[in-house]
Design a protein around this motif. Structure first.
Motif, PDB file in Angstrom:
ATOM      1  N   VAL A  61       0.346  -4.879   4.550  1.00 14.28           N
ATOM      2  CA  VAL A  61      -0.877  -5.258   3.846  1.00 14.28           C
ATOM      3  C   VAL A  61      -1.668  -3.969   3.655  1.00 14.28           C
ATOM      4  O   VAL A  61      -1.871  -3.211   4.608  1.00 14.28           O
ATOM      5  N   ARG A  62      -2.090  -3.723   2.433  1.00 18.33           N
ATOM      6  CA  ARG A  62      -2.730  -2.446   2.107  1.00 18.33           C
ATOM      7  C   ARG A  62      -3.942  -2.163   2.983  1.00 18.33           C
ATOM      8  O   ARG A  62      -4.064  -1.102   3.553  1.00 18.33           O
ATOM      9  N   ASP A  63      -4.850  -3.083   3.112  1.00 18.82           N
ATOM     10  CA  ASP A  63      -6.034  -2.889   3.951  1.00 18.82           C
ATOM     11  C   ASP A  63      -6.334  -4.214   4.646  1.00 18.82           C
ATOM     12  O   ASP A  63      -7.168  -4.997   4.171  1.00 18.82           O
ATOM     13  N   PRO A  64      -5.653  -4.491   5.755  1.00 19.00           N
ATOM     14  CA  PRO A  64      -5.803  -5.794   6.391  1.00 19.00           C
ATOM     15  C   PRO A  64      -7.225  -6.090   6.860  1.00 19.00           C
ATOM     16  O   PRO A  64      -7.666  -7.232   6.812  1.00 19.00           O
ATOM     17  N   VAL A  65      -7.957  -5.067   7.274  1.00 15.19           N
ATOM     18  CA  VAL A  65      -9.325  -5.308   7.737  1.00 15.19           C
ATOM     19  C   VAL A  65     -10.196  -5.758   6.569  1.00 15.19           C
ATOM     20  O   VAL A  65     -10.943  -6.730   6.684  1.00 15.19           O
ATOM     21  N   ALA A  66     -10.092  -5.099   5.431  1.00 15.18           N
ATOM     22  CA  ALA A  66     -10.895  -5.485   4.271  1.00 15.18           C
ATOM     23  C   ALA A  66     -10.554  -6.894   3.806  1.00 15.18           C
ATOM     24  O   ALA A  66     -11.445  -7.685   3.487  1.00 15.18           O
TER      25      ALA A  66
END
Length: 194
Positions: free
Chosen positions: A178-183
């Motif tokens: 996932v490219r930016d899991p937190v976002a």
């Protein structure tokens, strides 16, 4: 400034127990618990084999101590960062994802140490399982209390959903899938919190 971690050719500093924990922390996280033998930990720590058994009765106990130490470090970091945050429940929950992002970037290039350990330690009676469960329970309790304070009609359900988002970040952060899991999780949490 020394972190107490040994590097090749240097003598580790601190007590034998501390050196063993430093070595175990580095090796278990980087290479995996099952892949690292006790002799490797002892060599990296620069201690005698008896030192290990004076402080830990087994590798399993050393693994549990490594995770306890990591939980203490994470908990202190999280609590310290969270104290700086005010605002609404939604503000605090969303800021918690930012705190997590900061921790993952600094401390977890291979994903969550607890998730990694749980995947390796299939035995539900392993002493580390209790440490892992306590880590997860602490987060669930915090989320439930926070959401309950917001006046939510079903704080346990909302907290459970937020917990799943958090766990999703931990699982995917070390994989790069996932490219930016937190976002992504933060956006979902914002919609969930309304």
């Amino acid at each position: 400034m020394s972190t107490g971690t040994a590097t090749r050719g240097s003598r580790p500093r601190g007590s034998a127990r501390e050196r063993l924990l430093e070595a175990a922390s580095e090796l278990f996280y980087r290479h995996g618990i099952r892949a690292v033998g006790i002799d490797t930990v002892i060599e990296r720590a620069g201690v005698a084999k008896m030192s290990l058994y004076n402080h830990f009765s087994s590798k399993d106990e050393l693994v549990a101590a490594y995770l306890e130490r990591r939980e203490q470090r994470w908990g202190a970091f999280f609590d310290s960062e969270l104290q700086r945050i005010g605002g609404t429940v939604a503000d605090r929950v969303l800021a918690a994802f930012d705190i997590l992002a900061s921790w993952l970037e600094r401390e977890c290039p291979r994903g969550c140490a607890f998730g990694n350990a749980e995947a390796e330690l299939a035995d539900p009676t392993h002493p580390a399982q209790e440490v892992i469960e306590a880590d997860k329970a602490r987060l669930r309790e915090w989320l439930t209390e926070l959401v309950a304070a917001s006046g939510s009609a079903d704080p346990e359900l909302v907290a459970e959903q937020l917990f799943l988002l958090w766990e999703g970040v931990l699982v995917t952060s070390g994989t790069g899938r996932v490219r930016d899991p937190v976002a992504a999780a933060k956006q979902a949490a914002a919609r969930l919190l309304g």
